[in-house]
Design a protein around this motif. Structure first.
Motif, short mmCIF file in Angstrom:
data_model
loop_
_atom_site.label_atom_id
_atom_site.label_comp_id
_atom_site.label_asym_id
_atom_site.label_seq_id
_atom_site.Cartn_x
_atom_site.Cartn_y
_atom_site.Cartn_z
N ILE A 1 -0.62 -25.69 -22.97
CA ILE A 1 -0.44 -26.20 -21.60
C ILE A 1 0.94 -25.86 -21.08
CG2 ILE A 1 -0.32 -28.30 -20.22
CD1 ILE A 1 -2.45 -29.47 -22.05
N ILE A 2 1.93 -26.03 -21.92
CA ILE A 2 3.31 -25.81 -21.45
C ILE A 2 3.53 -24.34 -21.11
CG2 ILE A 2 5.72 -25.91 -22.16
CD1 ILE A 2 4.99 -28.34 -23.89
N ALA A 3 3.01 -23.45 -21.97
CA ALA A 3 3.18 -22.02 -21.70
C ALA A 3 2.44 -21.63 -20.44
CB ALA A 3 2.67 -21.20 -22.89
N ARG A 4 1.27 -22.13 -20.24
CA ARG A 4 0.51 -21.81 -19.02
C ARG A 4 1.25 -22.31 -17.79
NH1 ARG A 4 -5.04 -24.52 -20.25
NH2 ARG A 4 -5.51 -23.80 -18.12
N TYR A 5 1.75 -23.52 -17.89
CA TYR A 5 2.49 -24.11 -16.77
C TYR A 5 3.72 -23.26 -16.43
CZ TYR A 5 5.40 -27.35 -14.13
OH TYR A 5 6.22 -27.91 -13.17
N LYS A 6 4.46 -22.87 -17.49
CA LYS A 6 5.66 -22.06 -17.26
C LYS A 6 5.31 -20.73 -16.61
CE LYS A 6 9.66 -20.07 -19.63
NZ LYS A 6 9.52 -18.79 -18.96
N ALA A 7 4.21 -20.07 -17.07
CA ALA A 7 3.82 -18.78 -16.50
C ALA A 7 3.49 -18.91 -15.02
CB ALA A 7 2.62 -18.22 -17.26
N ILE A 8 2.79 -19.99 -14.67
CA ILE A 8 2.44 -20.18 -13.25
C ILE A 8 3.68 -20.42 -12.42
CG2 ILE A 8 1.25 -21.75 -11.67
CD1 ILE A 8 -0.88 -22.09 -13.87
N LYS A 9 4.59 -21.23 -12.91
CA LYS A 9 5.81 -21.49 -12.16
C LYS A 9 6.64 -20.23 -12.01
CE LYS A 9 6.72 -24.88 -10.74
NZ LYS A 9 6.31 -25.46 -9.44
N ASP A 10 6.67 -19.37 -13.06
CA ASP A 10 7.42 -18.11 -12.97
C ASP A 10 6.84 -17.21 -11.88
OD1 ASP A 10 9.12 -18.86 -14.97
OD2 ASP A 10 8.10 -17.72 -16.57
N LEU A 11 5.51 -17.19 -11.76
CA LEU A 11 4.88 -16.34 -10.75
C LEU A 11 5.21 -16.78 -9.34
CD1 LEU A 11 1.35 -15.74 -12.35
CD2 LEU A 11 3.15 -14.03 -11.99
N GLU A 12 5.57 -18.08 -9.18
CA GLU A 12 5.95 -18.57 -7.86
C GLU A 12 7.28 -17.98 -7.41
OE1 GLU A 12 5.94 -22.79 -8.03
OE2 GLU A 12 3.75 -22.96 -8.25
N HIS A 13 8.09 -17.58 -8.39
CA HIS A 13 9.43 -17.05 -8.08
C HIS A 13 9.49 -15.51 -8.10
CE1 HIS A 13 11.15 -21.09 -8.18
NE2 HIS A 13 10.51 -21.30 -9.35
N SER A 14 8.73 -14.89 -8.96
CA SER A 14 8.74 -13.42 -9.02
C SER A 14 7.42 -12.92 -9.59
CB SER A 14 9.90 -12.92 -9.89
OG SER A 14 9.76 -13.36 -11.21
N ASN A 15 7.08 -11.70 -9.21
CA ASN A 15 5.84 -11.09 -9.69
C ASN A 15 5.99 -10.66 -11.15
OD1 ASN A 15 4.68 -11.35 -7.13
ND2 ASN A 15 5.47 -9.32 -6.48
N LYS A 16 4.86 -10.63 -11.82
CA LYS A 16 4.81 -10.07 -13.17
C LYS A 16 4.22 -8.67 -13.05
CE LYS A 16 4.61 -9.67 -17.69
NZ LYS A 16 5.81 -9.46 -18.49
N VAL A 17 4.99 -7.65 -13.46
CA VAL A 17 4.56 -6.26 -13.31
C VAL A 17 4.41 -5.62 -14.69
CG1 VAL A 17 5.07 -3.99 -12.34
CG2 VAL A 17 5.75 -6.06 -11.10
#
Length: 502
Positions: A111-127
């Protein structure tokens, strides 16, 4: 004093539960959207947001296929180039697993990793970046097959004999594609610098320097070896053939390591190439053929090459002994039996072969170069007869291609076994003796070729009766009598020159 706070298992469970509720509350993703890739996820410049893994895979495959059709210009030299595509260079997508990684981001794991990934996408794209590889063997084949035709070999400095005068022409540099280095360059460029657009790459070109120079060739003045033989008793046709063969073997420049090939120099044996009918050996008989006499040319050149101490890579003796040199000093050539004369310039400088015929009917070959041997060193060649075989009896051949009354007599040939010695002296003292070759010459009895064509039964009976005696002198007398009857010969087909030794 610091206080140590102990968290009970019940309290920890409440914290995790609170985070899970917060994750559900802040997540904009509905349950049905969990099968699609999150927004903000890209492969190169391609957005995968809202795509299923299968849709994303097809989208990126199409993108990769387009990359494989981009233009790659291989620049060769002098404005020449070759247009290819990455696909033709063995282009392959090497990391298709990024689609699975993109689909799992923010949707799989704790859950924590998923949450962190979603929050990161709010700030920058994953390419994710498309990785690829190329096939070095395919690149090598393209360059070798399609670019090598543009190679320009160097033109060595040349020396020619024109009207008896040496003419020197300066050489010209060439160029050649360095295939191995060019393959490595292409792979390195496409792996590390390609922006996935059309690209231009300069192949690596190696400059090929010409051999020789005007100054070097002008220094070919030392006589390394020379020899001459006489042909004063030859027919006019044989004289013409010797002069023609001498011309074809003259004016030859050989750089160190180069090989002279006599058959290449003097063939074809045709009238168009300057040859006439003259005597040559065929199966123990002397017959007329185009090029008869050419072996005296190669023999004379062979001995000159021996005195120059060049490397003799091929030499053959005649089947029957010749009169113009001692046993083991001849060099026969014959196309059908593969007899040839070849020698290699094993010196450290260019050599030049000059041949000429003289008004007193001698053929002379001289090999010029740069003398590296000491002045007190002298080379001699000595022929030694090991066995002599005297032919017995006489041999008569019938030939219906000639009329009754015709007879051609060939003298007997003594057979020999012999060898040739190379003797080296310094200051007049022998320091070495080396066997150069061994030769064997067949013994051939006195022979006669007798014509038997006639429509006159009586004349035919007379000549056959004479032939039955196997006495050439008696046959000559009968033939002379019949010849006086003026029988007209039919057309006679020439023997094929390829079967002869000249």
């Amino acid at each position: 004093m610091q206080k140590i706070i102990k968290v009970s298992k019940t309290c920890l469970l409440l914290i995790v539960t609170a985070l899970f509720i917060a994750f559900i509350t802040v997540s904009p993703i509905e349950a049905k959207a969990k099968d699609t890739i999150l927004s903000g996820i890209y492969v190169d410049d391609i957005s995968l947001g809202g795509k299923t893994a299968e849709e994303a895979m097809e989208l990126v495959k199409d993108y990769v296929a387009g990359l494989g059709q981009k233009g790659v210009t291989l620049n060769i030299v002098n404005g020449f180039s070759l247009e290819v595509t990455p696909d033709e260079l063995g282009f392959t997508w090497s990391n298709p697993e990024i689609i699975e990684e993109a689909a799992a981001l923010g949707q799989k794991g704790n859950i924590i990793a998923r949450y962190k990934a979603i929050k990161d996408l709010e700030h920058s794209n994953k390419v994710y970046e498309v990785k690829y590889s190329f096939d070095s063997a395919m690149i090598f084949d393209i360059i070798a097959d399609q670019c090598a035709d543009f190679n320009q070999p160097a033109i060595d400095a040349r020396m020619e004999l024109i009207d008896g005068e040496r003419i020197i022409t300066e050489g010209q540099a060439g160029y050649e594609i360095d295939i191995r280095a060019s393959v490595d360059l292409i792979i390195d460029f496409m792996d590390n610098y390609w922006d996935k657009n059309n690209v231009s790459i300069d192949l690596i070109i190696a400059v090929a320097e010409p051999r020789g120079s005007y100054e070097e060739l002008s220094g070919i003045i030392d006589v390394l070896g020379t020899f001459s033989t006489a042909f004063s008793g030859s027919s006019s046709n044989r004289i013409a053939n010797i002069a023609n063969g001498t011309r074809l073997c003259s004016g030859i420049l050989l750089y160190p390591g180069d090989e002279f090939d006599a058959l290449k120099a003097v063939t074809p044996f045709t009238e168009a190439n300057g040859y006439e009918l003259a005597g040559s050996f065929l199966q123990g008989q002397l017959v007329d053929s185009l090029g008869g006499g050419i072996c005296q040319v190669t023999t004379t050149l062979y001995i000159a090459a021996l005195y120059a101490e060049l490397e003799i890579s091929e030499r053959h003796n005649h089947s029957m002994i010749v009169s113009y040199v001692e046993p083991s000093m001849d060099a026969a050539i014959a196309e059908s039996s593969g007899k040839n004369l070849r020698f290699i310039n094993n010196t450290e400088a260019p050599i030049f072969v000059e041949g000429r015929t003289t008004s007193d009917r001698r053929v002379i070959f001289t090999i010029y170069g740069k003398e590296f041997r000491p002045a007190n060193r002298v080379v001699e060649y000595q022929s030694e007869v090991l066995e002599t075989r005297v032919p017995e009896g006489e041999r008569v051949f019938q030939d219906a291609g000639f009329p009754v009354g015709y007879i051609s007599v060939q003298s007997a040939y003594i057979g020999y076994r012999s060898r040739l010695w190379k003797v080296v002296k310094e200051d007049g003292i022998e320091i070495s003796r080396e066997e150069v070759n061994r030769s064997s010459y067949i013994a051939v009895p006195r022979t006669a070729t007798v014509g038997t064509f006639t429509n006159d039964g009586a004349a035919l009976a007379h000549i056959f009766a004479a032939i039955d005696t196997n006495n050439i002198d008696h046959i000559k007398n009968v033939a002379a009598h019949l010849q006086a009857q003026a029988y007209i010969p039919p057309p006679h087909e020439e023997a094929h020159p390829d079967d002869h030794e000249w």
